[in-house]
Motif scaffolding. Sequence first.
Motif, short mmCIF file in Angstrom:
data_model
loop_
_atom_site.label_atom_id
_atom_site.label_comp_id
_atom_site.label_asym_id
_atom_site.label_seq_id
_atom_site.Cartn_x
_atom_site.Cartn_y
_atom_site.Cartn_z
N UNK A 98 0.87 -1.18 0.00
CA UNK A 98 0.00 0.00 0.00
C UNK A 98 0.90 1.23 0.00
N UNK A 99 0.63 2.13 -0.89
CA UNK A 99 1.35 3.38 -0.93
C UNK A 99 0.41 4.48 -0.44
N UNK A 100 0.85 5.20 0.58
CA UNK A 100 0.05 6.31 1.11
C UNK A 100 0.69 7.60 0.63
N UNK A 101 -0.09 8.41 -0.02
CA UNK A 101 0.40 9.66 -0.58
C UNK A 101 -0.37 10.81 0.05
N UNK A 102 0.35 11.79 0.54
CA UNK A 102 -0.29 13.00 1.07
C UNK A 102 -0.37 14.00 -0.07
N UNK A 103 -1.55 14.34 -0.44
CA UNK A 103 -1.74 15.28 -1.54
C UNK A 103 -1.71 16.69 -0.98
N UNK A 104 -0.53 17.22 -0.87
CA UNK A 104 -0.34 18.56 -0.32
C UNK A 104 -0.64 19.61 -1.37
N UNK A 105 -1.28 20.66 -0.93
CA UNK A 105 -1.52 21.82 -1.79
C UNK A 105 -0.77 23.01 -1.22
N UNK A 106 -0.10 23.78 -2.05
CA UNK A 106 0.70 24.90 -1.54
C UNK A 106 -0.18 26.04 -1.02
N UNK A 107 0.38 26.85 -0.14
CA UNK A 107 -0.37 28.02 0.34
C UNK A 107 -0.53 29.07 -0.76
N UNK A 108 -1.47 29.96 -0.54
CA UNK A 108 -1.74 31.05 -1.48
C UNK A 108 -1.60 32.36 -0.71
N UNK A 109 -0.82 33.28 -1.29
CA UNK A 109 -0.58 34.57 -0.64
C UNK A 109 -1.23 35.67 -1.50
N UNK A 110 -1.89 36.63 -0.82
CA UNK A 110 -2.61 37.68 -1.55
C UNK A 110 -2.81 38.89 -0.65
N UNK A 111 -3.51 39.86 -1.17
CA UNK A 111 -3.98 41.03 -0.42
C UNK A 111 -2.87 41.79 0.31
#
Length: 117
Positions: free
Chosen positions: A17-30
């Motif tokens: 079993x392969x466990x993958x963490x699907x990370x999403x990068x932060x978003x900077x604005x304003x």
Amino acid sequence: MEREPDRRSKQYILFPVTIVRLNRPPVISDLIAPSTVSLSITNTFYISVKVIDPDGQGDIKSVLRFTPSGKILPLHAVSNDTIFSEIVELVPPPAVGFYLFRFCAVDLSSDTSNILD
């Protein structure tokens, strides 16, 4: 003489079993910052940015400001909110000119946000 356990009563299937963490990068604005600073009036000014991490605010490792001189400085969270800020002090005063600040957020997986300047 001992009897060998009956292995037919329990069956096991082993598979990888392969466990993958699907990370999403932060978003900077304003970005909130003055477009012009007059040193004859003040030598400090306030800057802030909004940072949101789709994986939760707890996934934000740091929010950074890159100075024109090449320094990398952290911004600080305002009340565990999505706003990160700093009071910039211009001591000694720099030469009159155009200066560009850049901002970036980094999460716990070391993924980086968009660059804001």
